[in-house]
Design a protein around this motif. Structure first.
Motif, PDB file in Angstrom:
ATOM      1  N   ILE A  35       0.850  -1.186   0.000  1.00  0.00           N
ATOM      2  CA  ILE A  35       0.000   0.000   0.000  1.00  0.00           C
ATOM      3  C   ILE A  35       0.889   1.240   0.000  1.00  0.00           C
ATOM      4  O   ILE A  35       1.572   1.524   0.980  1.00  0.00           O
ATOM      5  CB  ILE A  35      -0.939   0.031   1.216  1.00  0.00           C
ATOM      6  CG1 ILE A  35      -1.621  -1.334   1.418  1.00  0.00           C
ATOM      7  CG2 ILE A  35      -1.955   1.152   1.064  1.00  0.00           C
ATOM      8  CD1 ILE A  35      -2.428  -1.807   0.229  1.00  0.00           C
ATOM      9  N   GLY A  36       0.864   1.978  -1.111  1.00  0.00           N
ATOM     10  CA  GLY A  36       1.632   3.214  -1.220  1.00  0.00           C
ATOM     11  C   GLY A  36       2.713   3.140  -2.272  1.00  0.00           C
ATOM     12  O   GLY A  36       3.515   2.206  -2.282  1.00  0.00           O
ATOM     13  N   PHE A  58      -0.638  -0.695  -4.650  1.00  0.00           N
ATOM     14  CA  PHE A  58      -1.755   0.233  -4.819  1.00  0.00           C
ATOM     15  C   PHE A  58      -1.260   1.653  -4.557  1.00  0.00           C
ATOM     16  O   PHE A  58      -0.711   1.941  -3.495  1.00  0.00           O
ATOM     17  CB  PHE A  58      -2.887  -0.099  -3.839  1.00  0.00           C
ATOM     18  CG  PHE A  58      -3.596  -1.387  -4.126  1.00  0.00           C
ATOM     19  CD1 PHE A  58      -4.770  -1.394  -4.867  1.00  0.00           C
ATOM     20  CD2 PHE A  58      -3.084  -2.593  -3.667  1.00  0.00           C
ATOM     21  CE1 PHE A  58      -5.426  -2.577  -5.137  1.00  0.00           C
ATOM     22  CE2 PHE A  58      -3.738  -3.791  -3.936  1.00  0.00           C
ATOM     23  CZ  PHE A  58      -4.908  -3.783  -4.679  1.00  0.00           C
ATOM     24  N   GLU A  59      -1.501   2.541  -5.535  1.00  0.00           N
ATOM     25  CA  GLU A  59      -1.073   3.941  -5.413  1.00  0.00           C
ATOM     26  C   GLU A  59      -2.220   4.840  -5.850  1.00  0.00           C
ATOM     27  O   GLU A  59      -2.803   4.641  -6.922  1.00  0.00           O
ATOM     28  CB  GLU A  59       0.168   4.197  -6.269  1.00  0.00           C
ATOM     29  CG  GLU A  59       0.521   5.657  -6.514  1.00  0.00           C
ATOM     30  CD  GLU A  59       0.640   6.484  -5.233  1.00  0.00           C
ATOM     31  OE1 GLU A  59       0.235   7.658  -5.269  1.00  0.00           O
ATOM     32  OE2 GLU A  59       1.125   5.959  -4.208  1.00  0.00           O
ATOM     33  N   GLN A 246      -5.612   4.289  -7.597  1.00  0.00           N
ATOM     34  CA  GLN A 246      -6.422   3.452  -6.711  1.00  0.00           C
ATOM     35  C   GLN A 246      -6.341   3.999  -5.291  1.00  0.00           C
ATOM     36  O   GLN A 246      -5.301   3.914  -4.636  1.00  0.00           O
ATOM     37  CB  GLN A 246      -5.910   2.007  -6.740  1.00  0.00           C
ATOM     38  CG  GLN A 246      -6.032   1.330  -8.087  1.00  0.00           C
ATOM     39  CD  GLN A 246      -7.426   0.777  -8.319  1.00  0.00           C
ATOM     40  OE1 GLN A 246      -8.063   0.255  -7.409  1.00  0.00           O
ATOM     41  NE2 GLN A 246      -7.901   0.880  -9.545  1.00  0.00           N
ATOM     42  N   GLN A 247      -7.430   4.567  -4.811  1.00  0.00           N
ATOM     43  CA  GLN A 247      -7.510   5.078  -3.452  1.00  0.00           C
ATOM     44  C   GLN A 247      -7.913   3.937  -2.522  1.00  0.00           C
ATOM     45  O   GLN A 247      -9.015   3.408  -2.622  1.00  0.00           O
ATOM     46  CB  GLN A 247      -8.541   6.204  -3.363  1.00  0.00           C
ATOM     47  CG  GLN A 247      -8.728   6.779  -1.972  1.00  0.00           C
ATOM     48  CD  GLN A 247      -7.562   7.623  -1.532  1.00  0.00           C
ATOM     49  OE1 GLN A 247      -7.105   8.487  -2.263  1.00  0.00           O
ATOM     50  NE2 GLN A 247      -7.077   7.375  -0.324  1.00  0.00           N
ATOM     51  N   VAL A 248      -7.021   3.542  -1.622  1.00  0.00           N
ATOM     52  CA  VAL A 248      -7.327   2.453  -0.695  1.00  0.00           C
ATOM     53  C   VAL A 248      -8.288   2.961   0.366  1.00  0.00           C
ATOM     54  O   VAL A 248      -7.990   3.914   1.101  1.00  0.00           O
ATOM     55  CB  VAL A 248      -6.042   1.901  -0.052  1.00  0.00           C
ATOM     56  CG1 VAL A 248      -6.389   0.880   1.035  1.00  0.00           C
ATOM     57  CG2 VAL A 248      -5.159   1.254  -1.117  1.00  0.00           C
ATOM     58  N   THR A 261      -9.656  -2.990  -0.101  1.00  0.00           N
ATOM     59  CA  THR A 261     -10.752  -2.362  -0.823  1.00  0.00           C
ATOM     60  C   THR A 261     -10.267  -1.034  -1.358  1.00  0.00           C
ATOM     61  O   THR A 261      -9.840  -0.159  -0.600  1.00  0.00           O
ATOM     62  CB  THR A 261     -11.964  -2.136   0.091  1.00  0.00           C
ATOM     63  OG1 THR A 261     -12.411  -3.401   0.603  1.00  0.00           O
ATOM     64  CG2 THR A 261     -13.108  -1.472  -0.674  1.00  0.00           C
ATOM     65  N   ALA A 262     -10.321  -0.907  -2.686  1.00  0.00           N
ATOM     66  CA  ALA A 262      -9.773   0.281  -3.342  1.00  0.00           C
ATOM     67  C   ALA A 262     -10.775   0.834  -4.341  1.00  0.00           C
ATOM     68  O   ALA A 262     -11.598   0.097  -4.897  1.00  0.00           O
ATOM     69  CB  ALA A 262      -8.460  -0.043  -4.046  1.00  0.00           C
ATOM     70  N   GLN A 263     -10.679   2.132  -4.566  1.00  0.00           N
ATOM     71  CA  GLN A 263     -11.605   2.820  -5.457  1.00  0.00           C
ATOM     72  C   GLN A 263     -10.839   3.564  -6.531  1.00  0.00           C
ATOM     73  O   GLN A 263      -9.867   4.273  -6.244  1.00  0.00           O
ATOM     74  CB  GLN A 263     -12.457   3.818  -4.663  1.00  0.00           C
ATOM     75  CG  GLN A 263     -13.439   4.618  -5.510  1.00  0.00           C
ATOM     76  CD  GLN A 263     -14.274   5.567  -4.672  1.00  0.00           C
ATOM     77  OE1 GLN A 263     -14.165   5.597  -3.459  1.00  0.00           O
ATOM     78  NE2 GLN A 263     -15.106   6.352  -5.330  1.00  0.00           N
TER      79      GLN A 263
END
Length: 442
Positions: A35-36, A58-59, A246-248, A261-263
Motif C-alpha cells: 500500500i503506497g 496500490f497507489e 487506486q484510493q485504498v 478495498t480500493a476505489q
C-alpha cells in the motif's frame, strides 16, 4: 490471489500427510499487497518481487512518487541521522511558535493526535543517543542495496557522489556537531571536521562566514522522484503489478487472508491477498487502525524550491557539493547541470499541504545570500508531508495479524533508509512465508 487458494495452501501444510518436498517448501504467502507508491512502497515492492512474490502495489496517484517522494532535499545522508528527540528541539519549537518563517514551526492549535505525539516524543528523549547511532547503522546498511539496485536496473537519477558538507555559523553549533559525530562514529560513519578555509576548498561557490564544518565524503545526492519512478518500472519488469489511481479505502486481515478495498474513478473493488505491507506515509496511521495496530505517525510538512539554472553564470555559481546549514536547517542538492534543490524546515500543522509564501521566501533568500551568482528568477516551490514517528525511528515489522507488515514512518530520512528497510521487511515476509521442513516431517 484468491481466498480459496490461500486456504488450500494452509490446509495442505497443516495436515503434513502425503506432502512432497516441493509442497513442504511452498510458501504460505505468495501474493502480497503493498500500500503506497512512494519511495518506501516502491522499494518494498521491488525487494519482494526480487524474492519471487506475486506483488500488487496500490497507489492513489496516476504515477509513482507524487507525494512526499516528489521533490525532497535529495540527500542520501547517513550524516543527518541525528534524531530530533532532544530538549533543544522542544525549546526551539516554543521559541519560534509565533515566528512564521522559523525553521521549526508548531501550530499552537491543540489536537489529541498532536498532543499524544509530542508526549511520546518527549518520552523518547532519553533514547536520543541510542536511536541516533542505530539510525546511522541503518543508513549505512541501506546504501549497499540502494546503489546495487540502481546499478542493476540502470537507473538515471542525477546521482552525485561528492559527499555532504555540514556548515556551522557559531561555536555552539560546531561543538554540538562534534558530539553528534561521536554517535555517528559509534554507528560506523566517519565524518571529518573542517576549517573555514577547508569549507571554501570543498565548495568554492559558497559565500558567507562560517565557524567550521563537518564533511562526510561517503554521502551522496540525487533526484528521489527519478529514482522511484525508475525502480517502479523495474519492479514491473520483475512481475509486480502496479495499480495506479487506486484510493485504498479499507484494509482487513484475519491473519491468513488480507483484503484491500480500493476505489478508482468509477468502481470500488475488494481484492484478497495472502499478506500485505503498509507503506502509505502519513496515511499509514489510519490504515493501521483498521488493522488493529497503532502507528502514531504525525505529518511534518517540509518545503523545497527547485531553482532552474537558466544561464551559464547560474550553472557556474551553484554548488555541486551537497550542503546542510545547521542554523537555517536547510539542505541542498545539485540535480544535473540545470537544477538546484534547496529544502528543509519543519511545520507541525496537521494534514495540510498548502504552500505558504512566508515559508518559501526564506529558502529563496538563503540562495540569494549564500550563492549570489545564482539567478532565482525561476523557482518552483513544493511542500510535502514527512511521516514521523515520535521516536524518529521507522516502523518496520509485523503487525498484530501474522500476515500484516509495516514499512513506514521514516520521517526526514525516507530516501536514505528506504532500501534498507525494504530489504529488511521483505526478508521478514520471506522468513514467515517458508515453513520449516522438520515441522511437516514430524
Amino acid at each position: 490471489m484468491n481466498l480459496s487458494g490461500s486456504k488450500q495452501r494452509g490446509a495442505s501444510h497443516a495436515s503434513g500427510v502425503g506432502a512432497s518436498l516441493s509442497d513442504v517448501l511452498e510458501p504460505f504467502m505468495k501474493s502480497i499487497a503493498v500500500i503506497g507508491g512512494g519511495i518506501t512502497g516502491v522499494t518494498t515492492a521491488y525487494a519482494l518481487a526480487k524474492r519471487g512474490f506475486d506483488v500488487t502495489l496500490f497507489e492513489q496517484n496516476r504515477y509513482a512518487a507524487m507525494e512526499t517522494s516528489f521533490a525532497n532535499g535529495g540527500q542520501l545522508s547517513a550524516s543527518n541521522a541525528e534524531v530530533w528527540t532532544h530538549w533543544s528541539t522542544i525549546l526551539k519549537g516554543l521559541k519560534w511558535m509565533l515566528k512564521s518563517d522559523a525553521p521549526l514551526l508548531v501550530n499552537p492549535k491543540p489536537s489529541w493526535h498532536k498532543v499524544s505525539w509530542f508526549l511520546e516524543f518527549m518520552a523518547n528523549i532519553p533514547h536520543y543517543e541510542r536511536n541516533t547511532t542505530e539510525t546511522a547503522k541503518l543508513a549505512i546498511a541501506a546504501r549497499q542495496h540502494f546503489f546495487a539496485w540502481a546499478d542493476a536496473e540502470g537507473l538515471d537519477f542525477n546521482s552525485e557522489k561528492r559527499g555532504i558538507l555540514h556548515i556551522y555559523r557559531d561555536k555552539q553549533g560546531f561543538d554540538h556537531a562534534g558530539r553528534v559525530s561521536q554517535l555517528l562514529a559509534a554507528g560506523g560513519l566517519p565524518r571529518q571536521p573542517v576549517t573555514p578555509d577547508e569549507i571554501r576548498a570543498i565548495e568554492p561557490t559558497l559565500a558567507g562566514q562560517y565557524y567550521g564544518g563537518y564533511y562526510t565524503e561517503s554521502d551522496s545526492t540525487g533526484d528521489i522522484h527519478k529514482y522511484t519512478v525508475g525502480l517502479a518500472a523495474a519492479a514491473e519488469r520483475l512481475g509486480a503489478t502496479i495499480r495506479y489511481g487506486q484510493q485504498v479505502r479499507r484494509l482487513r486481515s484475519d491473519g491468513q487472508v488480507a483484503w484491500v478495498t480500493a476505489q478508482d474513478d468509477a468502481t470500488v473493488a475488494t481484492h484478497c491477498f495472502d499478506g500485505l505491507v503498509v507503506c502509505a506515509g502519513v496515511a499509514s496511521r489510519d490504515l493501521a487502525a483498521q488493522l488493529g495496530d497503532r502507528v502514531n505517525i504525525y505529518p511534518v510538512k517540509g518545503y523545497s524550491i527547485t531553482v532552474n539554472l537558466l544561464d551559464e553564470q547560474s550553472q557556474q555559481a551553484a554548488p555541486w557539493v551537497s550542503l546542510l546549514d545547521d542554523e537555517t536547517k536547510l539542505v541542498t542538492s545539485r540535480l544535473g547541470k540545470d537544477r538546484f534543490r534547496v529544502a528543509g524546515t519543519a511545520e507541525f500543522n496537521g494534514v495540510n499541504k498548502d504552500i505558504r509564501a512566508d515559508r518559501i521566501k526564506p529558502l529563496i533568500d538563503w540562495v540569494n545570500q549564500c550563492f549570489p551568482g545564482v539567478n532565482t528568477r525561476q523557482v518552483v516551490p513544493w511542500a510535502g508531508l514527512r511521516p514521523m514517528m515520535p521516536d524518529m525511528m521507522p516502523r518496520v515489522g509485523r503487525g498484530k495479524k501474522s500476515n500484516v507488515y509495516y514499512n513506514t514512518g521514516h520521517g526526514h530520512l525516507g530516501w536514505t533508509l528506504s532500501a534498507g528497510t525494504a530489504d529488511w521487511v521483505a526478508s521478514l515476509v520471506s522468513c514467515a512465508s517458508t515453513p520449516a521442513v522438520h515441522a511437516v516431517a514430524a
